[in-house]
Write a protein that holds these residues in place. Sequence first.
Motif, mmCIF file in Angstrom:
data_model
loop_
_atom_site.group_PDB
_atom_site.id
_atom_site.type_symbol
_atom_site.label_atom_id
_atom_site.label_comp_id
_atom_site.label_asym_id
_atom_site.label_seq_id
_atom_site.Cartn_x
_atom_site.Cartn_y
_atom_site.Cartn_z
ATOM 1 N N LEU A 252 161.714 113.336 33.057
ATOM 2 C CA LEU A 252 161.611 113.643 31.640
ATOM 3 C C LEU A 252 161.999 115.089 31.382
ATOM 4 C CD1 LEU A 252 158.209 111.905 30.779
ATOM 5 C CD2 LEU A 252 160.464 111.191 29.976
ATOM 6 N N ASP A 255 164.545 119.371 24.955
ATOM 7 C CA ASP A 255 165.625 120.257 24.538
ATOM 8 C C ASP A 255 165.159 121.708 24.660
ATOM 9 O OD1 ASP A 255 167.225 118.088 23.896
ATOM 10 O OD2 ASP A 255 166.527 118.026 21.813
ATOM 11 N N VAL A 300 171.995 112.410 30.378
ATOM 12 C CA VAL A 300 170.798 112.626 29.559
ATOM 13 C C VAL A 300 170.709 111.444 28.610
ATOM 14 C CG1 VAL A 300 169.624 114.099 27.893
ATOM 15 C CG2 VAL A 300 171.006 115.142 29.698
ATOM 16 N N ASP A 301 169.545 110.832 28.546
ATOM 17 C CA ASP A 301 169.423 109.594 27.774
ATOM 18 C C ASP A 301 168.031 109.501 27.152
ATOM 19 O OD1 ASP A 301 170.911 106.862 27.351
ATOM 20 O OD2 ASP A 301 168.832 106.338 27.829
ATOM 21 N N VAL A 302 167.987 109.145 25.877
ATOM 22 C CA VAL A 302 166.714 108.934 25.193
ATOM 23 C C VAL A 302 166.196 107.543 25.539
ATOM 24 C CG1 VAL A 302 165.572 108.718 22.947
ATOM 25 C CG2 VAL A 302 167.306 110.489 23.307
ATOM 26 N N THR A 303 164.955 107.452 25.979
ATOM 27 C CA THR A 303 164.360 106.160 26.316
ATOM 28 C C THR A 303 164.069 105.382 25.035
ATOM 29 O OG1 THR A 303 163.323 107.149 28.255
ATOM 30 C CG2 THR A 303 162.502 105.002 27.558
ATOM 31 N N THR A 304 164.508 104.139 24.994
ATOM 32 C CA THR A 304 164.325 103.311 23.810
ATOM 33 C C THR A 304 163.258 102.255 24.048
ATOM 34 O OG1 THR A 304 165.961 101.641 24.455
ATOM 35 C CG2 THR A 304 166.778 103.607 23.276
ATOM 36 N N THR A 329 161.058 109.818 16.747
ATOM 37 C CA THR A 329 161.553 110.934 17.552
ATOM 38 C C THR A 329 160.409 111.733 18.164
ATOM 39 O OG1 THR A 329 161.625 112.543 15.736
ATOM 40 C CG2 THR A 329 163.564 111.124 16.048
ATOM 41 N N LYS A 339 162.837 111.679 26.750
ATOM 42 C CA LYS A 339 164.254 111.849 27.045
ATOM 43 C C LYS A 339 164.359 112.134 28.541
ATOM 44 C CE LYS A 339 166.869 114.204 24.237
ATOM 45 N NZ LYS A 339 167.505 115.324 23.489
ATOM 46 N N ARG A 340 165.303 111.480 29.210
ATOM 47 C CA ARG A 340 165.400 111.587 30.665
ATOM 48 C C ARG A 340 166.762 112.126 31.073
ATOM 49 N NH1 ARG A 340 161.575 108.526 33.649
ATOM 50 N NH2 ARG A 340 159.952 107.760 32.262
#
Length: 347
Positions: A252, A255, A300-304, A329, A339-340
């Motif tokens: 995790l 920003d 970098v990817d936001v977990t959904t 958010t 975010k990972r």
Amino acid sequence: MINDTIINAERELYLTLLTIAETQPIAYDWLALLPNWLTAIKDKRNYAHAPAYQASVARLPTISADSVDLNGAAITINAQLSNSERKQTLALLKQLMPWRKGPFYIGKQIGNDESGISIDTEWHSDWKWERVAPHLSPLKGRRVLDVGGGSGYHGWRMAGAGAETVIIVDPSCLFYHQFMAIRHFVGNADNYRTHYIPVPLEALPASSDQGSQLFDMVFSMGVLYHRQSPFEHLQQLRGQLIKGGELVLETLVIDGDANTVLVPHDRYAQMNNVYFLPSVDALVGWLKKVGFKEVRCVDVDVTTIEEQRATEWMTYQSLSDFLDPNDCTKTIEGYPAPKRATIIAKR
């Protein structure tokens, strides 16, 4: 109640470590500790549910697989299940819930007729693998350590990608027996290249402060933020790598600049064991500080809530319950939503 699946798997692990020890004597230290490690995970004084988990694995029906696919989205055991075998297998695998990392599939897939068992886990772990895999050095012929590997999904994918040996380490009694349940159906289809040691990373022997240096590649995915001492974890990961070996670190992040680190006051996304969430730049700096080279962020990817969610196989609360209902958010505590980032570095 321990059946042949666990006995065989543990014997093959012993033989693998013995082979490694022929050229890497530090592996003898692993062998010396192995009996205690394997006894402790089955001891009901340590884990109240251990006997029930063992019984579930022992009672799984013996099914002859036509083939095993370790390269698809689901780890798939292609086998013909009778109606009674399906019912028995389904009931026993449900006794090993919650299933968090997967998916897995046991049975025949003919057209749209899926009469087998689909273990739809909380996480679409295949999505993470698809993000990570394009950036990896070839796994073929390599010795790999998967730290915090859960039920073993990613370990099986590493074997499917050609790794010579995969050793998963994770101290969870439940995950250990979930791995053994899948091993029961995989059998020797992977030539016993995938193994599981039920201990945390810090329990592994090290000949010095340089670690064991046994592995060509080390994966740590979803572990760092659970460590109270992230630098110690990074040093331990580095110590398991040969010189020039590759670390794959997924964790995790938030920003920010090179000085940005979030330390949650209490819980983060309802997890009470989250300690440090660095920015990508801060994380790169940490890795360089402990001696890693060629450090690069590859994803970098936001977990959904599509990737992590409650299912029939994990019926507790999941990500959608941990986000602010009025602002996805943010977590329910008001922190940035998960975010990972995936970092690759070399020793």
